[in-house]
Design a protein around this motif. Structure first.
Motif, PDB file in Angstrom:
ATOM      1  N   VAL A  92       0.824  -1.318   0.025  1.00  0.00           N
ATOM      2  CA  VAL A  92       0.098  -0.043  -0.059  1.00  0.00           C
ATOM      3  C   VAL A  92       0.877   1.169  -0.007  1.00  0.00           C
ATOM      4  N   LEU A  93       0.618   2.083  -1.093  1.00  0.00           N
ATOM      5  CA  LEU A  93       1.553   3.358  -1.148  1.00  0.00           C
ATOM      6  C   LEU A  93       0.977   4.530  -0.727  1.00  0.00           C
ATOM      7  N   ALA A  94       1.721   5.524  -0.398  1.00  0.00           N
ATOM      8  CA  ALA A  94       1.131   6.688  -0.375  1.00  0.00           C
ATOM      9  C   ALA A  94       2.381   7.816  -0.628  1.00  0.00           C
ATOM     10  N   LEU A  95       2.048   9.123  -1.107  1.00  0.00           N
ATOM     11  CA  LEU A  95       3.010  10.083  -1.434  1.00  0.00           C
ATOM     12  C   LEU A  95       3.604  10.521   0.282  1.00  0.00           C
ATOM     13  N   HIS A  96       4.970  10.730   0.196  1.00  0.00           N
ATOM     14  CA  HIS A  96       5.508  11.424   1.314  1.00  0.00           C
ATOM     15  C   HIS A  96       4.748  12.498   1.926  1.00  0.00           C
ATOM     16  N   PHE A 193      11.315   6.368  -8.593  1.00  0.00           N
ATOM     17  CA  PHE A 193       9.952   6.667  -8.329  1.00  0.00           C
ATOM     18  C   PHE A 193      10.051   6.760  -6.602  1.00  0.00           C
ATOM     19  N   TYR A 194      10.885   5.888  -6.177  1.00  0.00           N
ATOM     20  CA  TYR A 194      10.879   5.763  -4.716  1.00  0.00           C
ATOM     21  C   TYR A 194      11.042   6.934  -3.726  1.00  0.00           C
ATOM     22  N   PRO A 195      11.594   7.984  -4.189  1.00  0.00           N
ATOM     23  CA  PRO A 195      11.666   9.344  -3.324  1.00  0.00           C
ATOM     24  C   PRO A 195      10.169  10.086  -2.952  1.00  0.00           C
ATOM     25  N   GLN A 196       9.237   9.456  -4.098  1.00  0.00           N
ATOM     26  CA  GLN A 196       8.004  10.196  -3.890  1.00  0.00           C
ATOM     27  C   GLN A 196       7.073   9.545  -3.069  1.00  0.00           C
ATOM     28  N   LEU A 197       7.422   8.248  -2.562  1.00  0.00           N
ATOM     29  CA  LEU A 197       6.480   7.282  -1.989  1.00  0.00           C
ATOM     30  C   LEU A 197       6.955   6.819  -0.585  1.00  0.00           C
TER      31      LEU A 197
END
Length: 339
Positions: A92-96, A193-197
């Motif tokens: 489950v992903l969300a923006l920082h 992509f990782y820095p955003q999430l």
């Protein structure tokens, strides 16, 4: 007289032992000299078919379990003859910037549920709701504590890179547009992509198998009752070849990864980033844990009205096919060792 046709299909979106067996030529080899029956092998997605004409009555399907549960709940005569549990990353992903760092932070938030309103059974909804439930339960919450936001499903072939990448791209778009606060989608192996999430939760971290299970993890080999009644011997031979395919995969896991990646139209590194221990995960079994996972899923689908009719699970499973195929496999191994 027209020879009967056995329709053998597999899912085009998830790794299956059937794809390996076909790529290795095992199924073609097994039935090359069978003159009394024809085989039609194909890779096809979910079909809502419930009524099978006489010419279509003989079939096998190797795919996620949920559509088969739906069909059985509506009276389709079939049996489960094998299950496979392929562990993978389903986060489950969300923006920082959303302030969602843990499952507890999901309370009161909007979660994306991609759906297909034109389908009588929506596989993606079944999967996403179960992933969210697992995440929420880890914090003592339930699906009642979040707001599902139903978004139109993308066409799997509409974006380049395969199904998994397409789902991630659509999920990221929904987050960035502010339509939702969290999505259930695997991150592709691209560090950009990782820095955003934030990875809020990953179902593979759940301690119990029944918490980790959802439609893309648990697959089944399901056979029409007509085929079992009329040509059970062929089903046993097919499953024996699937056993051989999984053993070959265990001996050469990188080759199996490349084969399955090519079959699914994905890069091997993308597949490896999502799934763990593919050779073990595609192997057919009917152990207690797998059957309990299937029971959990049936209850989940019923509770959320994704299916409306219950049925007896134990009578739906035919343990004898896998048992007989295992015996046949050992006999063939012994014979080959003597040659």
């Amino acid at each position: 007289m027209t020879r009967p046709v056995i329709h053998y299909t597999r899912c085009p979106s998830v790794p299956t032992v059937t794809a390996l067996a076909q790529a290795q030529g095992l199924l073609e080899e097994e039935f090359r000299n069978d003159a009394d029956v024809d085989f039609e092998f194909s890779s096809v997605g979910f079909s809502p078919k419930l009524d099978y004409a006489p010419a279509d009555r003989l079939w096998l399907r190797n795919a996620g379990h949920a559509p088969a549960v739906w069909k059985r709940s509506l009276g389709v005569a079939c049996k489960v003859v094998g299950l496979a549990f392929l562990e993978g990353r389903y986060p489950v992903l969300a923006l920082h910037g959303a302030g969602i760092a843990s499952p507890a932070d999901l309370k009161g938030r909007r979660v994306a549920v991609f759906h297909n309103p034109d389908s009588p059974f929506d596989l993606m909804v079944a999967q996403q709701l179960k992933i969210y439930q697992s995440a929420l339960q880890s914090a003592g919450l339930s699906l009642n504590d979040v707001e599902p936001v139903y978004l139109p499903r993308f066409r799997p072939g509409a974006a380049k890179g395969g199904f998994l990448l397409s789902l991630f791209q659509k999920g990221l778009e929904a987050l960035e547009a502010g339509e939702v606060d969290a999505v259930a989608a695997s991150i592709p192996p691209d560090g950009g992509f990782y820095p955003q999430l934030n990875v809020v939760y990953d179902t593979r971290l759940a301690p119990e198998r029944i918490q980790r299970v959802h439609p893309s993890v648990l697959r089944g080999l399901v056979v029409s009752q007509a085929l079992l009644d009329e040509r059970r011997d062929l089903v046993v031979r097919i499953v024996e070849r699937l056993i051989e395919a999984s053993e070959r995969a265990a001996r050469a896991p990188l080759d199996a990864l490349r084969t399955l990646a090519g079959d699914l139209g994905q890069a091997p590194e993308t597949l490896a980033a999502v799934y763990e221990n593919i050779p073990q995960g595609v192997r057919l079994d009917l152990n207690d844990d797998y059957v309990a996972s299937l029971a959990t899923q049936k209850e989940f689908l019923l509770r959320h009205r994704l299916i409306e009719h219950d049925f007896d699970l134990e009578s739906w499973i035919d343990y004898s096919i896998l048992a007989d195929a295992t015996v046949l496999h050992r006999q063939r191994q012994a014979l080959n060792a003597e040659i």
